[in-house]
Design an enzyme around this catalytic site. Structure first.
Site, PDB file in Angstrom:
ATOM      1  N   SER A 126       0.839  -1.194   0.000  1.00 25.19           N
ATOM      2  CA  SER A 126       0.000   0.000   0.000  1.00 25.19           C
ATOM      3  C   SER A 126       0.873   1.243   0.000  1.00 25.19           C
ATOM      4  CB  SER A 126      -0.853  -0.036   1.263  1.00 25.19           C
ATOM      5  OG  SER A 126      -1.423   1.228   1.503  1.00 25.19           O
ATOM      6  N   TYR A 151      -1.829  -1.540  10.958  1.00 25.02           N
ATOM      7  CA  TYR A 151      -2.044  -2.024   9.585  1.00 25.02           C
ATOM      8  C   TYR A 151      -0.887  -1.581   8.680  1.00 25.02           C
ATOM      9  CZ  TYR A 151      -3.466  -1.614   4.751  1.00 25.02           C
ATOM     10  OH  TYR A 151      -3.465  -1.659   3.378  1.00 25.02           O
ATOM     11  N   LYS A 155       2.328  -3.764   6.609  1.00 25.76           N
ATOM     12  CA  LYS A 155       2.739  -3.707   5.196  1.00 25.76           C
ATOM     13  C   LYS A 155       4.249  -3.444   5.099  1.00 25.76           C
ATOM     14  CE  LYS A 155      -1.145  -4.675   3.312  1.00 25.76           C
ATOM     15  NZ  LYS A 155      -1.324  -6.012   2.716  1.00 25.76           N
ATOM     16  N   PHE A 180      -2.445   2.520  -4.645  1.00 26.68           N
ATOM     17  CA  PHE A 180      -2.990   3.792  -4.181  1.00 26.68           C
ATOM     18  C   PHE A 180      -4.465   3.516  -3.821  1.00 26.68           C
ATOM     19  CE2 PHE A 180       0.441   6.855  -4.174  1.00 26.68           C
ATOM     20  CZ  PHE A 180       1.452   5.974  -4.489  1.00 26.68           C
ATOM     21  N   ASP A 298      -5.315  10.746   8.671  1.00 29.81           N
ATOM     22  CA  ASP A 298      -5.348  10.991   7.221  1.00 29.81           C
ATOM     23  C   ASP A 298      -4.138  11.817   6.786  1.00 29.81           C
ATOM     24  OD1 ASP A 298      -7.542   9.673   6.237  1.00 29.81           O
ATOM     25  OD2 ASP A 298      -8.923  11.359   6.475  1.00 29.81           O
TER      26      ASP A 298
HETATM   27  N1  UFG Z   1     -13.328  10.326   3.361  1.00 33.79           N
HETATM   28  C1  UFG Z   1     -14.348  11.216   3.652  1.00 33.79           C
HETATM   29  N2  UFG Z   1     -15.547  10.707   4.062  1.00 33.79           N
HETATM   30  C2  UFG Z   1     -15.778   9.364   4.185  1.00 33.79           C
HETATM   31  C3  UFG Z   1     -14.714   8.463   3.878  1.00 33.79           C
HETATM   32  C4  UFG Z   1     -13.498   8.979   3.473  1.00 33.79           C
HETATM   33  O1  UFG Z   1     -14.195  12.428   3.555  1.00 33.79           O
HETATM   34  O2  UFG Z   1     -16.884   8.972   4.588  1.00 33.79           O
HETATM   35  C5  UFG Z   1     -12.053  10.865   2.890  1.00 33.79           C
HETATM   36  C6  UFG Z   1     -10.876  10.503   3.773  1.00 33.79           C
HETATM   37  O3  UFG Z   1     -10.769  11.384   4.856  1.00 33.79           O
HETATM   38  C7  UFG Z   1      -9.721  10.593   2.779  1.00 33.79           C
HETATM   39  C8  UFG Z   1     -10.353  10.177   1.450  1.00 33.79           C
HETATM   40  O4  UFG Z   1     -11.763  10.298   1.630  1.00 33.79           O
HETATM   41  O5  UFG Z   1      -9.310  11.917   2.674  1.00 33.79           O
HETATM   42  C9  UFG Z   1     -10.043   8.747   1.088  1.00 33.79           C
HETATM   43  O6  UFG Z   1     -10.348   7.934   2.206  1.00 33.79           O
HETATM   44  P1  UFG Z   1     -10.428   6.354   2.103  1.00 33.79           P
HETATM   45  O7  UFG Z   1     -10.772   5.831   3.465  1.00 33.79           O
HETATM   46  O8  UFG Z   1     -11.284   5.934   0.972  1.00 33.79           O
HETATM   47  O9  UFG Z   1      -8.950   5.956   1.697  1.00 33.79           O
HETATM   48  P2  UFG Z   1      -7.566   6.210   2.468  1.00 33.79           P
HETATM   49  O10 UFG Z   1      -6.732   7.006   1.533  1.00 33.79           O
HETATM   50  O11 UFG Z   1      -7.720   6.728   3.821  1.00 33.79           O
HETATM   51  O12 UFG Z   1      -7.079   4.716   2.689  1.00 33.79           O
HETATM   52  C10 UFG Z   1      -6.812   3.868   1.622  1.00 33.79           C
HETATM   53  C11 UFG Z   1      -7.006   2.418   2.040  1.00 33.79           C
HETATM   54  C12 UFG Z   1      -5.996   2.001   3.049  1.00 33.79           C
HETATM   55  C13 UFG Z   1      -4.618   2.344   2.570  1.00 33.79           C
HETATM   56  C14 UFG Z   1      -4.544   3.809   2.225  1.00 33.79           C
HETATM   57  C15 UFG Z   1      -3.207   4.194   1.678  1.00 33.79           C
HETATM   58  O13 UFG Z   1      -8.298   2.234   2.569  1.00 33.79           O
HETATM   59  O14 UFG Z   1      -6.086   0.615   3.238  1.00 33.79           O
HETATM   60  O15 UFG Z   1      -5.509   4.099   1.228  1.00 33.79           O
HETATM   61  O16 UFG Z   1      -3.086   5.577   1.652  1.00 33.79           O
HETATM   62  F1  UFG Z   1      -3.702   2.095   3.529  1.00 33.79           F
END
Ligand code: UFG
Length: 339
Positions: A126, A151, A155, A180, A298
């Site tokens: 990841s 988590y 990785k 990504f 985040d």
């Molecule tokens: N977000 C919102 N509202 C929501 C859900 C998410 O605003 O209800 C935002 C998050 O704050 C973030 C963006 O949308 O800014 C993306 O969030 P995700 O949870 O979809 O994805 P992430 O980038 O946090 O995480 C993903 C994977 C992880 C991995 C990570 C690597 O879920 O397993 O990418 O950066 F580790």
């Protein structure tokens, strides 16, 4: 020798990869314990490829189970290892679950691959290993940052385990794929993401909100240092990501005794707000959206440099954010019809 062991092959990325493996002429041998997936995914795969996939239900950290599958399929020449837990928040609450499963299963698997002389490994990593990179787009030489969650740490440890094993034995060739943000679904609408319970990720939350299963969507923070104030990610269509695994298998075959990490992204960053706006536009829908607090952990923005994957894997993504959001909504609608 064209069978490929696919651990976690009933999961979101695993199921799409199984379909692409078939299309490329491989025979996937799936193992999955359904801890974060559903048996009906196998029917979806069958409808797409026209035959029932080879499947064994079990936990790949169970040595006896794993060995029994490998013994039945002596033509397995490679493995794509998806099976792992992936919820950042849960890993903070229950770190041992993550260490035991994610690190334990890789250790069992690496031993079994050696014993059965299986020389090709593609591993699901990841972009979380980079934390918040200091320069963007991030390339594979960027430093591995202190992990924000157990988590993320699993990785990093797994990547290191693969490197160490690689340095100690001849024969293994490994491609570590740093994903990504995978989104979307198969264009047939027959397979897609099946989050159990409330989704953590943005796109399943959007599609469930649009389907009326959630009250509304909250943007986690709009005061980041980005053009519209919301976080930026590199959203990659899951079918493009699945194809990257096939390209990585070819690379491991052509490059014995090699071990490399590859970013698998689009190279383009999109903000949370852009994703929501695009979803509304391409699907002609209006979502109920609120602005909430920042979500702890985040990163502000991250997107990939895809040059290494393009050069060595000969892989580039073909599908757009709009394609992914149309496909994700089609999948959600099919799920709602079934429910
Ligand atoms: N977000 C919102 N509202 C929501 C859900 C998410 O605003 O209800 C935002 C998050 O704050 C973030 C963006 O949308 O800014 C993306 O969030 P995700 O949870 O979809 O994805 P992430 O980038 O946090 O995480 C993903 C994977 C992880 C991995 C990570 C690597 O879920 O397993 O990418 O950066 F580790």
């Amino acid at each position: 020798m064209n069978s490929i062991l696919v651990t976690g092959g009933a999961g979101f990325i695993g199921s799409h990869t199984v379909v692409e493996l078939y299309k490329a002429g491989y025979t996937p041998v799936i193992i999955d314990d359904f801890s974060n997936s559903h048996p009906k995914v196998l029917q979806g795969i069958e409808s797409i490829i026209g035959e029932a996939p080879i499947f064994y239900q079990g936990d790949c950290s169970d040595v006896q189970f794993l060995i029994s599958v490998l013994a039945k399929h002596p033509d397995i020449c490679g493995c794509i290892h998806f099976a792992a837990f992936k919820a950042v928040g849960e890993s903070v609450l229950n770190p041992l679950k993550y260490y035991q499963n994610n690190i334990g299963s890789l250790s069992v698997l690496l031993n079994a691959l050696r014993e059965y002389k299986i020389t090709q490994l593609v591993f699901s990593s990841s972009c979380t290993v980079y934390g918040q990179p200091t320069s963007l787009p991030v390339d594979e030489n960027a430093s591995i940052e202190h992990a924000n969650s157990p988590y993320g740490y699993t990785k990093q440890v797994c990547e290191r385990m693969i490197c160490d094993v690689h340095a100690s034995v001849k024969g293994l060739s490994s491609a570590v794929l740093r994903y990504f943000n995978p989104i979307g679904a198969h264009a047939s609408g027959l397979i897609g993401e099946l989050p159990l319970g409330t989704p953590d990720n943005l796109v399943p939350f959007i599609t469930q909100s649009a389907a009326g299963l959630r009250d509304g969507l909250t943007i986690f923070g709009n005061d980041y240092n980005t053009p519209d104030g919301t976080c930026i990610r590199d959203y990659i269509h899951v079918v493009d990501l699945a194809k990257a695994h096939v390209a990585a298998l070819t690379w491991t075959n052509n490059n014995p005794n090699s071990c490399e990490a590859f970013n698998i992204g689009t190279g383009k960053g999109n903000s949370v707000k852009e994703v929501i706006d695009t979803f509304e536009l391409v699907n002609d829908l209006k979502l109920k959206v609120a602005i909430g607090e920042r979500r702890p952990g985040d990163v502000e923005q991250i997107y990939a440099s895809g040059l290494k994957a393009k050069e060595l894997l000969k892989w580039t993504p073909e599908l757009s954010l709009a394609d992914a959001l149309i496909d994700a909504w089609r999948w959600q609608q099919n799920l709602s019809v079934e429910a």
